[in-house]
Design a protein around this motif. Structure first.
Motif, PDB file in Angstrom:
ATOM      1  N   ASP A 192      -1.894   3.920  -6.732  1.00 14.87           N
ATOM      2  CA  ASP A 192      -1.864   3.588  -5.313  1.00 14.87           C
ATOM      3  C   ASP A 192      -0.811   2.460  -5.135  1.00 14.87           C
ATOM      4  OD1 ASP A 192      -2.230   3.853  -2.692  1.00 14.87           O
ATOM      5  OD2 ASP A 192      -4.328   2.834  -2.580  1.00 14.87           O
TER       6      ASP A 192
ATOM      7  N   TYR B 166      -2.592  -1.109  -5.169  1.00 12.64           N
ATOM      8  CA  TYR B 166      -3.870  -1.201  -4.533  1.00 12.64           C
ATOM      9  C   TYR B 166      -4.834  -0.769  -5.493  1.00 12.64           C
ATOM     10  CZ  TYR B 166      -2.193  -2.852  -0.083  1.00 12.64           C
ATOM     11  OH  TYR B 166      -1.420  -3.772   0.736  1.00 12.64           O
TER      12      TYR B 166
ATOM     13  N   HIS C 262     -12.667  -2.124  -4.737  1.00 14.71           N
ATOM     14  CA  HIS C 262     -12.410  -1.303  -5.938  1.00 14.71           C
ATOM     15  C   HIS C 262     -11.460  -2.222  -7.132  1.00 14.71           C
ATOM     16  CE1 HIS C 262      -9.827  -0.039  -2.661  1.00 14.71           C
ATOM     17  NE2 HIS C 262      -8.834  -0.071  -3.661  1.00 14.71           N
TER      18      HIS C 262
ATOM     19  N   PHE D 279     -10.983   9.053   0.896  1.00 16.36           N
ATOM     20  CA  PHE D 279     -10.047   9.026   1.762  1.00 16.36           C
ATOM     21  C   PHE D 279      -8.814   9.972   1.489  1.00 16.36           C
ATOM     22  CE2 PHE D 279     -12.468   5.430   3.126  1.00 16.36           C
ATOM     23  CZ  PHE D 279     -12.403   5.474   4.310  1.00 16.36           C
ATOM     24  N   PHE D 280      -8.677  10.118   0.004  1.00 17.01           N
ATOM     25  CA  PHE D 280      -7.557  10.796  -0.657  1.00 17.01           C
ATOM     26  C   PHE D 280      -7.781  11.859  -0.972  1.00 17.01           C
ATOM     27  CE2 PHE D 280      -5.657   6.345  -1.868  1.00 17.01           C
ATOM     28  CZ  PHE D 280      -5.336   5.916  -0.509  1.00 17.01           C
TER      29      PHE D 280
ATOM     30  N   ARG E  89      -5.607 -11.652   2.599  1.00 13.90           N
ATOM     31  CA  ARG E  89      -5.528 -10.492   3.386  1.00 13.90           C
ATOM     32  C   ARG E  89      -6.680  -9.383   2.582  1.00 13.90           C
ATOM     33  NH1 ARG E  89      -4.943  -4.764   2.268  1.00 13.90           N
ATOM     34  NH2 ARG E  89      -4.591  -3.843   4.047  1.00 13.90           N
TER      35      ARG E  89
ATOM     36  N   ASP F 192      -8.441  -6.312   1.478  1.00 12.44           N
ATOM     37  CA  ASP F 192      -8.297  -4.682   1.838  1.00 12.44           C
ATOM     38  C   ASP F 192      -9.860  -4.273   2.016  1.00 12.44           C
ATOM     39  OD1 ASP F 192      -6.324  -2.599   1.291  1.00 12.44           O
ATOM     40  OD2 ASP F 192      -8.045  -2.151  -0.331  1.00 12.44           O
ATOM     41  N   VAL F 193      -9.685  -3.232   2.974  1.00 12.02           N
ATOM     42  CA  VAL F 193     -10.843  -2.599   3.478  1.00 12.02           C
ATOM     43  C   VAL F 193     -12.348  -3.306   2.952  1.00 12.02           C
ATOM     44  CG1 VAL F 193      -9.917  -0.334   3.152  1.00 12.02           C
ATOM     45  CG2 VAL F 193     -10.859  -1.218   1.122  1.00 12.02           C
TER      46      VAL F 193
ATOM     47  N   GLU G 212      -9.083  -6.612   6.634  1.00 14.67           N
ATOM     48  CA  GLU G 212      -8.872  -5.410   6.967  1.00 14.67           C
ATOM     49  C   GLU G 212     -10.186  -4.532   7.309  1.00 14.67           C
ATOM     50  OE1 GLU G 212      -6.073  -1.522   5.666  1.00 14.67           O
ATOM     51  OE2 GLU G 212      -7.608  -2.479   4.345  1.00 14.67           O
TER      52      GLU G 212
ATOM     53  N   PRO H 211     -11.133  -0.742   8.589  1.00 13.95           N
ATOM     54  CA  PRO H 211     -10.985   0.521   9.427  1.00 13.95           C
ATOM     55  C   PRO H 211     -12.422   0.760  10.012  1.00 13.95           C
ATOM     56  CG  PRO H 211     -10.296   0.613   6.981  1.00 13.95           C
ATOM     57  CD  PRO H 211     -10.889  -0.778   7.137  1.00 13.95           C
TER      58      PRO H 211
ATOM     59  N   PHE I  88      -8.406  -0.784  13.567  1.00 12.01           N
ATOM     60  CA  PHE I  88      -7.712   0.403  13.579  1.00 12.01           C
ATOM     61  C   PHE I  88      -7.619   1.320  14.680  1.00 12.01           C
ATOM     62  CE2 PHE I  88      -6.347   1.212   8.951  1.00 12.01           C
ATOM     63  CZ  PHE I  88      -6.794   0.119   8.545  1.00 12.01           C
TER      64      PHE I  88
ATOM     65  N   LYS J  13      -6.530  12.584   9.320  1.00 12.16           N
ATOM     66  CA  LYS J  13      -5.455  11.794   9.609  1.00 12.16           C
ATOM     67  C   LYS J  13      -4.204  12.772  10.058  1.00 12.16           C
ATOM     68  CE  LYS J  13      -2.293   9.251   7.408  1.00 12.16           C
ATOM     69  NZ  LYS J  13      -2.061   8.173   6.646  1.00 12.16           N
TER      70      LYS J  13
ATOM     71  N   ASP K 100       0.715   1.370   5.607  1.00 11.88           N
ATOM     72  CA  ASP K 100      -0.068   2.442   5.732  1.00 11.88           C
ATOM     73  C   ASP K 100       0.203   3.455   7.059  1.00 11.88           C
ATOM     74  OD1 ASP K 100      -1.472   1.831   3.487  1.00 11.88           O
ATOM     75  OD2 ASP K 100      -2.901   0.901   4.502  1.00 11.88           O
TER      76      ASP K 100
ATOM     77  N   GLU L 190      -1.787   9.548  -1.198  1.00 13.22           N
ATOM     78  CA  GLU L 190      -2.527  10.022  -0.091  1.00 13.22           C
ATOM     79  C   GLU L 190      -1.798  11.423   0.465  1.00 13.22           C
ATOM     80  OE1 GLU L 190      -4.397   8.673   3.845  1.00 13.22           O
ATOM     81  OE2 GLU L 190      -2.462   8.106   3.836  1.00 13.22           O
TER      82      GLU L 190
ATOM     83  N   ARG M 136       2.549   7.609   4.890  1.00 11.23           N
ATOM     84  CA  ARG M 136       2.813   6.373   4.596  1.00 11.23           C
ATOM     85  C   ARG M 136       4.009   6.033   3.870  1.00 11.23           C
ATOM     86  NH1 ARG M 136      -2.846   4.187   1.850  1.00 11.23           N
ATOM     87  NH2 ARG M 136      -2.078   5.216   0.024  1.00 11.23           N
TER      88      ARG M 136
ATOM     89  N   ARG N 174       7.697   3.012   3.778  1.00 13.04           N
ATOM     90  CA  ARG N 174       8.040   2.423   2.529  1.00 13.04           C
ATOM     91  C   ARG N 174       9.362   2.660   1.821  1.00 13.04           C
ATOM     92  NH1 ARG N 174       1.810   3.837  -0.357  1.00 13.04           N
ATOM     93  NH2 ARG N 174       0.763   2.849   1.283  1.00 13.04           N
TER      94      ARG N 174
HETATM   95  O1  ISL Z   1      -3.698   4.738   4.957  1.00 13.39           O
HETATM   96  C1  ISL Z   1      -4.908   5.117   5.478  1.00 13.39           C
HETATM   97  C2  ISL Z   1      -4.984   6.376   6.226  1.00 13.39           C
HETATM   98  O2  ISL Z   1      -3.905   6.914   6.034  1.00 13.39           O
HETATM   99  C3  ISL Z   1      -6.151   4.341   5.633  1.00 13.39           C
HETATM  100  O3  ISL Z   1      -7.165   5.133   5.186  1.00 13.39           O
HETATM  101  C4  ISL Z   1      -6.079   3.314   4.486  1.00 13.39           C
HETATM  102  O4  ISL Z   1      -6.269   3.801   3.094  1.00 13.39           O
HETATM  103  C5  ISL Z   1      -7.074   2.237   4.861  1.00 13.39           C
HETATM  104  O5  ISL Z   1      -6.449   1.914   5.935  1.00 13.39           O
HETATM  105  C6  ISL Z   1      -7.122   1.241   3.778  1.00 13.39           C
HETATM  106  O6  ISL Z   1      -6.112   0.759   3.349  1.00 13.39           O
HETATM  107  C7  ISL Z   1      -5.986  -0.283   2.309  1.00 13.39           C
HETATM  108  O7  ISL Z   1      -6.582   0.140   1.073  1.00 13.39           O
HETATM  109  C8  ISL Z   1      -6.426   1.326   0.440  1.00 13.39           C
HETATM  110  C9  ISL Z   1      -4.753   1.285   0.185  1.00 13.39           C
HETATM  111  O8  ISL Z   1      -4.311   2.701  -0.143  1.00 13.39           O
HETATM  112  C10 ISL Z   1      -4.155   0.730   1.537  1.00 13.39           C
HETATM  113  O9  ISL Z   1      -2.385   0.953   1.214  1.00 13.39           O
HETATM  114  C11 ISL Z   1      -4.611  -0.368   1.886  1.00 13.39           C
HETATM  115  O10 ISL Z   1      -3.966  -0.824   2.936  1.00 13.39           O
HETATM  116  C12 ISL Z   1      -6.935   1.419  -0.895  1.00 13.39           C
HETATM  117  O11 ISL Z   1      -6.817   0.255  -1.432  1.00 13.39           O
END
Ligand code: ISL
Length: 562
Positions: free
Chosen positions: A61, A64, A104, A144-145, A198, A200-201, A259, A261, A285, A297, A333, A392, A419, A423
């Protein structure tokens, strides 16, 4: 005593290393590339750089998925180069914030390798392992993926949880050893000189321990279970504990960004109330979810600008007394801001990029500029599925094929919200690879690099870059932008975006026309004598004589009345 609220007048710039600049010609951005462009960041005037992950990682990822939190992946360079970056930024008065990905790890992290080695491993409980249910997955949670959030580990006969890719197993935050290991790692980075994280989730780390099924959705085998893991039972406890273990008693002006969501304004106030010592600000979000239909999404339903405006204004009001928010249009993202919220037709592109920036930067909260946004970079013209690299999108396409879903609408969704739009390489100049690399870039450069690039904008009066630079300067200079109250105007107008900020006797008026046609406005006498601080057209009067004004298509203005 540090000024605890320094970040209110600060602007953060996000670097996604893979796509920023390539210093060694392998087609992938790296630390050497970032080091070559520090002057760009200094010219823009940002206060903080947030660096997306460049730790050791198998790159499932794009980083990530971390296999070693305390080393730099050779793809991006070395720890010594990271030290050089910290020093180079600090010399320029810029702080460095690292990405903290601790919901994770990678499945290749030593912790997970040990955890999966046997049911009796001392680290078994560092991750979330469950027995099969009726010979299958332990519950109906979706990743999510795409697909299930559970992966069977055949040798030990149990499933592990992965809210994201199967190569991203979730850590078990209920285990105090996990929390202590993360805290120790964070302290190690602060000792090295970084200025914060920052996260992440981070609102996913406390899961509902029943691991019950989420409410069923007709036609879906694996469902969105975020109500059972977002903002969970112990989340505030875990964040307060982290703050205490990592930051308490440490001298310095640090930044912590959660971060989150799905976070609501009510929860955000709790997370960011300074008295609670959790995080400084949230990354929410709501406004980037409004163009998504109910299915997923990928179900792109187009932009409702009134809903967008109301959403951002609601957050302004909700965090007025306590708490703090991040302000962003896009990041790694999300699709590119000007293509999603503005108008990327070359005739309107520059003015709409400037109007969007004006709206964002003058609000209450800390603005974020995602690499290339300061140039008005646009979405990539994706046409086929195999042009996408992101896990994703790739997983989504596999599902579309496997389940026989509508390919045409899937491709539209991927092009609109995929996404990889964010990038593609940063466009430094007009050359074939946009000055990003001397090799073959890992994602193609947007063909509009021939006219949309940094060389054509930095130092060029009236450019999108110079407009961003001016907005950042305004935040530094005017306390009313950093700290004023917020009042929304014309909230039901689908075209004109307007609001007022107030601090003591100072009033700031922000107006932006989010349409191609001219719009006349009547703001009343109260604005007579207001001074024009910023506009995206050159020939506007310096002072407002009365409240009547006409905005050209995508024109934005900022006035100050003192
Ligand atoms: O990108 C998303 C939906 O399209 C979100 O679900 C995204 O995965 C969510 O915002 C969490 O993002 C963060 O954690 C992810 C990583 O893939 C993203 O790049 C990161 O910003 C898992 O670590």
């Amino acid at each position: 005593m540090q000024d605890r609220e320094w970040f209110k007048s600060a602007v953060v710039y996000q670097v996604y290393p893979r796509s920023f600049a390539d210093g060694d010609g392998d087609g992938i951005g790296d630390l050497r590339g970032i080091l070559q462009h520090l002057d760009h960041l200094e010219a823009l005037g940002v206060d903080v750089v947030w660096l997306s992950p460049l730790y050791r990682s198998p790159q499932a990822d794009n980083g990530y998925d971390i296999s070693d939190y305390q080393d730099v992946d050779p793809l991006f360079g070395t720890l010594e180069q990271l030290d050089e970056l910290i020093a180079g930024l600090h010399e320029r008065g810029i702080k460095l914030v690292m990405d903290l990905v601790v919901n994770h790890t990678s499945d290749e992290h030593a912790w997970f390798q040990e955890s999966r080695s046997s049911r009796d491993s001392p680290k078994r409980d560092w991750y979330v392992w469950r027995d099969p249910r009726d010979g299958g997955e332990p519950n109906n949670w979706g990743s999510f993926f795409s697909g299930s959030a559970w992966q069977l580990d055949e040798p030990t006969g149990q499933y592990y949880l992965h809210l994201f890719d199967r190569k991203q197993p979730d850590l078990n935050w209920e285990n105090p050893e996990v929390r202590e290991a993360v805290h120790a790692m964070m302290r190690w980075w602060l000792d090295r000189g970084v200025d914060g994280f920052r996260m992440d989730v981070i609102n996913f780390i406390s899961k509902e321990q029943s691991f019950a099924d989420a409410p069923a959705v007709v036609g879906q085998r694996h469902v969105d279970a975020s109500s059972l893991f977002a903002d969970g039972p112990r989340i505030h406890e875990f964040l307060a504990e982290m703050h205490e273990a990592v930051f308490a008693g440490r001298d310095g002006a640090f930044l912590t960004v959660g971060e989150m969501p799905g976070v609501t304004p009510e929860e955000a106030v709790l997370y960011t109330d300074p008295a609670r010592h959790e995080v400084d600000m949230v990354f929410q979000f709501e406004h980037v979810s409004l163009d998504q239909g109910p299915a997923s999404k990928w179900d792109w339903i187009g932009l409702d600008r009134v809903a967008l405006k109301r959403s951002l204004h609601r957050w302004q009001v909700a965090l007025a007394e306590r708490g703090w928010n991040s302000l962003y249009w896009d990041n790694h993202d999300q699709p590119r801001a000007v293509s999603r919220f503005g108008d990327d037709d070359p005739a309107c592109w520059a003015d709409s990029a400037k109007a969007l920036a004006t709206i964002l930067h003058c609000m209450r909260g800390t603005p974020y500029v995602y690499q290339g946004e300061e140039l008005g970079m646009t979405n990539y013209p994706f046409r086929t599925a195999d042009e996408h690299r992101d896990v994703e999108a790739v997983n989504h396409w596999k599902r579309v094929i496997a389940e026989g879903l509508d390919q045409r609408s899937a491709l539209t969704g991927m092009a609109k919200v995929g996404r990889d739009n964010a990038r593609t390489p940063v466009q430094w100049d007009a050359s074939a690879q946009a000055g990003f690399t001397t090799g073959a870039p890992w994602l193609p450069v947007n063909p509009n690099r021939s006219w949309l690039n940094a060389a054509a904008q930095v130092g060029v009066e009236g450019s999108v870059f110079e407009h961003h630079r001016a907005l950042i300067r305004l935040r530094h200079e005017h306390a009313v932008i950093a700290d004023g109250d917020f009042t929304g105007l014309l909230e039901n107008d689908p075209e004109v975006w307007a609001y007022v900020r107030t601090l003591g006797s100072k009033r700031l008026l922000v107006v932006a026309n989010c349409s191609r046609r001219a719009r006349a406005l009547e703001l009343g006498d109260g604005w007579t004598g207001a001074r024009l601080l910023l506009c995206n057209l050159a020939d506007r009067a310096d002072v407002l004589h009365d409240g009547a004004l006409t905005l050209s298509g995508w024109e934005s203005r900022v006035y100050l009345l003192e």
